[in-house]
Design an enzyme around this catalytic site. Structure first.
Site, PDB file in Angstrom:
ATOM      1  N   SER A 143       0.865  -1.182   0.000  1.00 21.81           N
ATOM      2  CA  SER A 143       0.000   0.000   0.000  1.00 21.81           C
ATOM      3  C   SER A 143       0.900   1.231   0.000  1.00 21.81           C
ATOM      4  O   SER A 143       1.915   1.274  -0.712  1.00 21.81           O
ATOM      5  CB  SER A 143      -0.931  -0.058   1.222  1.00 21.81           C
ATOM      6  OG  SER A 143      -1.723   1.098   1.305  1.00 21.81           O
ATOM      7  N   LYS A 161      -5.179   3.044  -2.303  1.00 21.01           N
ATOM      8  CA  LYS A 161      -4.246   2.452  -1.340  1.00 21.01           C
ATOM      9  C   LYS A 161      -4.922   2.219   0.012  1.00 21.01           C
ATOM     10  O   LYS A 161      -4.597   1.276   0.721  1.00 21.01           O
ATOM     11  CB  LYS A 161      -3.011   3.342  -1.188  1.00 21.01           C
ATOM     12  CG  LYS A 161      -2.090   3.357  -2.419  1.00 21.01           C
ATOM     13  CD  LYS A 161      -1.521   1.976  -2.728  1.00 21.01           C
ATOM     14  CE  LYS A 161      -0.315   2.035  -3.652  1.00 21.01           C
ATOM     15  NZ  LYS A 161       0.186   0.686  -4.018  1.00 21.01           N
TER      16      LYS A 161
END
Ligand code: NAP
Length: 257
Positions: A143, A161
Protein backbone atom coordinates in the site's frame (compact mmCIF):
# COMPACT_ATOMS: atom_id res chain seq x y z
CA UNK A 1 17.90 -13.94 12.79
CA UNK A 2 17.04 -16.90 10.58
CA UNK A 3 13.96 -15.87 8.62
CA UNK A 4 13.23 -19.45 7.59
CA UNK A 5 12.78 -18.46 3.94
CA UNK A 6 15.12 -21.04 2.43
CA UNK A 7 13.53 -22.74 -0.61
CA UNK A 8 10.24 -20.85 -0.15
CA UNK A 9 8.42 -20.28 -3.43
CA UNK A 10 7.70 -16.59 -3.92
CA UNK A 11 5.88 -14.57 -6.57
CA UNK A 12 6.49 -10.82 -6.86
CA UNK A 13 4.09 -8.89 -9.10
CA UNK A 14 5.83 -5.71 -10.26
CA UNK A 15 9.42 -6.90 -9.93
CA UNK A 16 11.56 -5.38 -12.67
CA UNK A 17 12.62 -2.27 -10.74
CA UNK A 18 12.37 -0.33 -7.50
CA UNK A 19 10.76 -1.87 -4.44
CA UNK A 20 9.61 -5.05 -6.22
CA UNK A 21 13.09 -5.76 -7.58
CA UNK A 22 14.64 -5.24 -4.13
CA UNK A 23 12.03 -7.59 -2.64
CA UNK A 24 12.77 -10.25 -5.27
CA UNK A 25 16.53 -9.94 -4.70
CA UNK A 26 16.02 -10.01 -0.92
CA UNK A 27 14.09 -13.29 -1.05
CA UNK A 28 16.75 -14.82 -3.33
CA UNK A 29 19.47 -13.74 -0.91
CA UNK A 30 17.60 -15.60 1.84
CA UNK A 31 17.63 -18.79 -0.26
CA UNK A 32 14.07 -18.56 -1.59
CA UNK A 33 12.97 -19.13 -5.21
CA UNK A 34 11.34 -16.18 -6.95
CA UNK A 35 8.95 -15.72 -9.88
CA UNK A 36 8.93 -12.14 -11.16
CA UNK A 37 6.20 -10.36 -13.11
CA UNK A 38 6.31 -7.09 -15.04
CA UNK A 39 4.72 -5.92 -18.30
CA UNK A 40 7.79 -4.84 -20.28
CA UNK A 41 9.86 -7.83 -21.36
CA UNK A 42 13.15 -5.95 -21.93
CA UNK A 43 13.87 -4.68 -18.39
CA UNK A 44 12.47 -7.88 -16.89
CA UNK A 45 14.79 -10.00 -19.02
CA UNK A 46 17.75 -7.89 -17.98
CA UNK A 47 17.13 -8.43 -14.26
CA UNK A 48 16.29 -12.09 -14.83
CA UNK A 49 19.71 -12.69 -16.44
CA UNK A 50 21.48 -10.87 -13.62
CA UNK A 51 19.63 -12.72 -10.86
CA UNK A 52 19.90 -16.12 -12.54
CA UNK A 53 23.62 -15.64 -12.86
CA UNK A 54 23.90 -14.81 -9.17
CA UNK A 55 21.46 -17.34 -7.69
CA UNK A 56 21.12 -20.07 -10.33
CA UNK A 57 18.75 -20.40 -13.30
CA UNK A 58 16.43 -22.82 -11.51
CA UNK A 59 15.75 -20.36 -8.68
CA UNK A 60 14.41 -17.42 -10.71
CA UNK A 61 11.52 -17.29 -13.19
CA UNK A 62 10.20 -14.27 -15.05
CA UNK A 63 6.89 -13.62 -16.76
CA UNK A 64 6.29 -10.57 -18.96
CA UNK A 65 2.61 -10.13 -18.14
CA UNK A 66 0.04 -7.65 -16.84
CA UNK A 67 -1.05 -8.88 -13.42
CA UNK A 68 -4.50 -7.29 -13.97
CA UNK A 69 -5.10 -9.63 -16.90
CA UNK A 70 -6.94 -12.68 -15.54
CA UNK A 71 -6.18 -14.57 -18.77
CA UNK A 72 -2.43 -14.32 -18.16
CA UNK A 73 -2.48 -16.11 -14.80
CA UNK A 74 -3.27 -19.78 -15.60
CA UNK A 75 -0.13 -20.33 -17.69
CA UNK A 76 2.04 -18.44 -15.15
CA UNK A 77 0.77 -20.53 -12.27
CA UNK A 78 1.04 -23.75 -14.30
CA UNK A 79 4.67 -23.00 -15.01
CA UNK A 80 5.41 -22.21 -11.33
CA UNK A 81 3.55 -25.37 -10.34
CA UNK A 82 5.52 -27.57 -12.69
CA UNK A 83 8.85 -25.97 -11.72
CA UNK A 84 8.37 -25.79 -7.95
CA UNK A 85 5.16 -27.67 -7.10
CA UNK A 86 3.37 -24.72 -5.49
CA UNK A 87 3.64 -21.22 -4.02
CA UNK A 88 4.28 -20.05 -0.44
CA UNK A 89 4.36 -16.25 -0.73
CA UNK A 90 2.70 -13.72 -3.07
CA UNK A 91 3.65 -10.04 -3.11
CA UNK A 92 1.13 -7.68 -4.73
CA UNK A 93 3.52 -4.76 -5.31
CA UNK A 94 2.10 -3.12 -8.44
CA UNK A 95 1.00 0.49 -8.06
CA UNK A 96 1.30 3.91 -9.67
CA UNK A 97 1.12 7.15 -7.70
CA UNK A 98 1.00 9.57 -10.63
CA UNK A 99 -2.14 11.67 -10.76
CA UNK A 100 -3.63 15.14 -10.59
CA UNK A 101 -3.65 17.40 -7.53
CA UNK A 102 -7.40 17.79 -7.36
CA UNK A 103 -9.72 17.30 -4.41
CA UNK A 104 -12.03 15.13 -6.49
CA UNK A 105 -10.47 13.90 -9.75
CA UNK A 106 -12.86 12.98 -12.55
CA UNK A 107 -14.45 9.55 -12.80
CA UNK A 108 -12.14 8.43 -15.59
CA UNK A 109 -9.05 9.26 -13.54
CA UNK A 110 -10.53 7.49 -10.49
CA UNK A 111 -11.16 4.36 -12.55
CA UNK A 112 -7.61 4.43 -13.91
CA UNK A 113 -6.04 4.77 -10.45
CA UNK A 114 -8.33 2.09 -9.07
CA UNK A 115 -7.26 -0.24 -11.88
CA UNK A 116 -3.52 0.25 -11.49
CA UNK A 117 -3.51 0.28 -7.70
CA UNK A 118 -6.43 -1.73 -6.34
CA UNK A 119 -7.56 -4.04 -9.16
CA UNK A 120 -3.99 -5.04 -10.04
CA UNK A 121 -3.41 -6.13 -6.43
CA UNK A 122 -6.81 -7.78 -6.18
CA UNK A 123 -6.13 -9.77 -9.36
CA UNK A 124 -2.78 -10.91 -7.96
CA UNK A 125 -4.46 -12.02 -4.75
CA UNK A 126 -7.31 -13.75 -6.57
CA UNK A 127 -4.98 -15.70 -8.85
CA UNK A 128 -2.51 -16.81 -6.18
CA UNK A 129 -4.87 -17.45 -3.26
CA UNK A 130 -5.71 -21.09 -4.10
CA UNK A 131 -1.99 -21.93 -4.11
CA UNK A 132 -1.40 -20.02 -0.86
CA UNK A 133 -4.31 -21.86 0.75
CA UNK A 134 -2.82 -25.15 -0.38
CA UNK A 135 0.60 -24.35 1.09
CA UNK A 136 -0.53 -22.40 4.19
CA UNK A 137 1.39 -19.44 2.82
CA UNK A 138 1.15 -15.68 3.03
CA UNK A 139 0.07 -12.72 0.96
CA UNK A 140 1.41 -9.19 1.19
CA UNK A 141 -0.02 -6.03 -0.37
CA UNK A 142 2.16 -2.97 -0.96
CA UNK A 143 0.00 0.00 0.00
CA UNK A 144 1.38 3.45 0.92
CA UNK A 145 1.27 5.95 3.77
CA UNK A 146 -0.89 7.90 1.31
CA UNK A 147 -3.56 5.32 2.08
CA UNK A 148 -3.36 6.08 5.80
CA UNK A 149 -3.22 9.86 6.00
CA UNK A 150 -3.28 12.98 3.84
CA UNK A 151 0.30 13.47 2.69
CA UNK A 152 -0.30 15.42 -0.53
CA UNK A 153 -0.41 12.37 -2.84
CA UNK A 154 -3.20 12.25 -5.47
CA UNK A 155 -6.68 11.62 -4.06
CA UNK A 156 -7.43 8.76 -6.47
CA UNK A 157 -4.17 6.94 -5.61
CA UNK A 158 -4.61 7.51 -1.86
CA UNK A 159 -8.16 6.13 -1.90
CA UNK A 160 -7.10 3.00 -3.80
CA UNK A 161 -4.25 2.45 -1.34
CA UNK A 162 -6.66 2.87 1.61
CA UNK A 163 -8.80 0.15 0.05
CA UNK A 164 -5.78 -2.19 0.07
CA UNK A 165 -5.44 -1.72 3.82
CA UNK A 166 -9.12 -2.62 4.21
CA UNK A 167 -8.70 -5.63 1.92
CA UNK A 168 -5.74 -6.78 4.04
CA UNK A 169 -7.83 -6.74 7.20
CA UNK A 170 -10.84 -8.44 5.60
CA UNK A 171 -8.79 -11.21 4.04
CA UNK A 172 -6.60 -11.71 7.11
CA UNK A 173 -9.57 -12.37 9.39
CA UNK A 174 -11.38 -14.54 6.89
CA UNK A 175 -8.34 -16.64 5.90
CA UNK A 176 -6.75 -17.16 9.33
CA UNK A 177 -5.26 -19.45 10.50
CA UNK A 178 -4.42 -20.98 7.11
CA UNK A 179 -3.11 -17.93 5.20
CA UNK A 180 -1.55 -14.77 6.67
CA UNK A 181 -2.27 -11.44 4.96
CA UNK A 182 -0.36 -8.25 5.72
CA UNK A 183 0.46 -4.99 4.07
CA UNK A 184 3.38 -2.59 3.85
CA UNK A 185 2.90 1.18 3.85
CA UNK A 186 6.08 2.75 2.48
CA UNK A 187 6.87 6.42 2.79
CA UNK A 188 8.99 8.20 0.17
CA UNK A 189 11.33 5.73 -1.50
CA UNK A 190 14.09 6.92 -3.82
CA UNK A 191 15.83 4.90 -6.50
CA UNK A 192 17.32 5.90 -9.88
CA UNK A 193 14.56 5.82 -12.50
CA UNK A 194 11.81 5.87 -9.87
CA UNK A 195 9.00 8.39 -9.38
CA UNK A 196 10.99 10.49 -6.88
CA UNK A 197 13.99 10.55 -9.20
CA UNK A 198 11.76 12.20 -11.81
CA UNK A 199 10.54 14.76 -9.26
CA UNK A 200 14.12 15.54 -8.19
CA UNK A 201 15.16 16.03 -11.82
CA UNK A 202 12.27 18.49 -12.24
CA UNK A 203 12.86 20.51 -9.06
CA UNK A 204 15.63 19.32 -6.71
CA UNK A 205 15.30 22.23 -4.24
CA UNK A 206 11.56 21.74 -3.78
CA UNK A 207 11.96 18.01 -3.15
CA UNK A 208 14.84 18.49 -0.70
CA UNK A 209 12.83 21.10 1.22
CA UNK A 210 9.81 18.78 1.29
CA UNK A 211 11.83 15.87 2.68
CA UNK A 212 13.50 18.05 5.31
CA UNK A 213 10.15 19.51 6.39
CA UNK A 214 8.03 16.36 6.43
CA UNK A 215 10.26 13.35 7.20
CA UNK A 216 11.70 13.24 10.74
CA UNK A 217 14.53 10.96 9.54
CA UNK A 218 15.40 13.71 6.99
CA UNK A 219 15.90 11.40 4.04
CA UNK A 220 14.27 9.05 1.54
CA UNK A 221 13.77 5.38 2.30
CA UNK A 222 15.50 2.84 0.08
CA UNK A 223 14.02 -0.14 -1.78
CA UNK A 224 16.27 -2.40 0.33
CA UNK A 225 14.71 -1.01 3.53
CA UNK A 226 11.23 -1.77 2.16
CA UNK A 227 12.39 -5.26 1.17
CA UNK A 228 13.71 -5.97 4.68
CA UNK A 229 10.27 -5.19 6.14
CA UNK A 230 8.52 -7.32 3.50
CA UNK A 231 10.86 -10.27 4.08
CA UNK A 232 10.24 -10.12 7.82
CA UNK A 233 6.45 -9.99 7.42
CA UNK A 234 6.56 -13.00 5.09
CA UNK A 235 8.95 -14.99 7.26
CA UNK A 236 8.45 -17.61 9.95
CA UNK A 237 9.54 -14.96 12.46
CA UNK A 238 6.26 -13.15 11.75
CA UNK A 239 4.08 -16.26 12.10
CA UNK A 240 1.75 -14.52 14.60
CA UNK A 241 1.37 -11.35 12.50
CA UNK A 242 -1.66 -11.13 10.25
CA UNK A 243 -3.95 -8.26 9.25
CA UNK A 244 -1.26 -5.71 10.05
CA UNK A 245 -0.07 -2.72 8.09
CA UNK A 246 3.60 -1.98 8.70
CA UNK A 247 4.51 1.67 8.20
CA UNK A 248 8.08 2.25 6.97
CA UNK A 249 8.26 6.00 6.46
CA UNK A 250 11.05 7.54 8.55
CA UNK A 251 8.44 8.88 10.95
CA UNK A 252 6.55 10.93 8.35
CA UNK A 253 3.08 9.98 9.57
CA UNK A 254 3.87 10.06 13.29
CA UNK A 255 1.57 12.65 14.81
CA UNK A 256 -0.70 12.67 11.77
CA UNK A 257 -2.75 9.68 13.01
N1 NAP B 1 8.38 4.71 -4.61
C1 NAP B 1 7.73 5.25 -3.58
O1 NAP B 1 8.12 6.31 -3.04
C2 NAP B 1 6.50 4.55 -3.02
C3 NAP B 1 5.92 5.09 -1.86
C4 NAP B 1 4.80 4.47 -1.32
C5 NAP B 1 4.28 3.35 -1.93
N2 NAP B 1 4.84 2.87 -3.06
C6 NAP B 1 4.24 1.68 -3.68
O2 NAP B 1 5.21 0.66 -3.80
C7 NAP B 1 4.97 -0.11 -4.98
C8 NAP B 1 6.22 -0.12 -5.84
O3 NAP B 1 6.61 1.20 -6.09
P1 NAP B 1 7.85 1.56 -7.03
O4 NAP B 1 8.10 3.00 -6.85
O5 NAP B 1 8.94 0.58 -6.83
O6 NAP B 1 7.12 1.32 -8.47
P2 NAP B 1 7.65 1.42 -9.98
O7 NAP B 1 9.02 2.01 -10.06
O8 NAP B 1 6.57 2.06 -10.75
O9 NAP B 1 7.77 -0.12 -10.41
C9 NAP B 1 6.61 -0.86 -10.56
C10 NAP B 1 6.94 -2.25 -11.07
O10 NAP B 1 5.71 -2.90 -11.37
C11 NAP B 1 5.67 -3.26 -12.76
N3 NAP B 1 4.25 -3.11 -13.15
C12 NAP B 1 3.52 -1.97 -13.21
N4 NAP B 1 2.26 -2.27 -13.58
C13 NAP B 1 2.19 -3.63 -13.73
C14 NAP B 1 1.16 -4.52 -14.08
N5 NAP B 1 -0.08 -4.10 -14.33
N6 NAP B 1 1.45 -5.86 -14.14
C15 NAP B 1 2.69 -6.31 -13.87
N7 NAP B 1 3.71 -5.49 -13.53
C16 NAP B 1 3.47 -4.17 -13.46
C17 NAP B 1 6.64 -2.31 -13.44
O11 NAP B 1 7.17 -2.83 -14.66
P3 NAP B 1 6.36 -2.56 -16.05
O12 NAP B 1 6.09 -1.09 -16.10
O13 NAP B 1 7.29 -3.07 -17.10
O14 NAP B 1 5.12 -3.38 -15.95
C18 NAP B 1 7.74 -2.27 -12.36
O15 NAP B 1 8.50 -3.46 -12.39
C19 NAP B 1 3.76 0.54 -5.66
O16 NAP B 1 2.59 -0.14 -5.27
C20 NAP B 1 3.75 1.94 -5.10
O17 NAP B 1 2.47 2.54 -5.10
C21 NAP B 1 5.94 3.44 -3.62
Amino acid sequence: MDLGLKDKRVLVAGASRGIGLAVAAGFLREGARVAMLARSAGPLDEVLCRLQEEYGPERVLAFPADCSDAAAWPSILDRIGSAWGGLDVAIANVGDGRGPQEALPDAERFAEAWGSNFSAAEATARATLPLLEASGGCLLFVSSIAGLEYIGAPTDYSVAKTALVALTKQMARRLAPRVRVNCLAPGNVYFPGGSWDAKIQADPQRVEALIQATVPMKRFGTPAEMADAVLFLCSERAAFITGSCLVVDGGQTVGLH
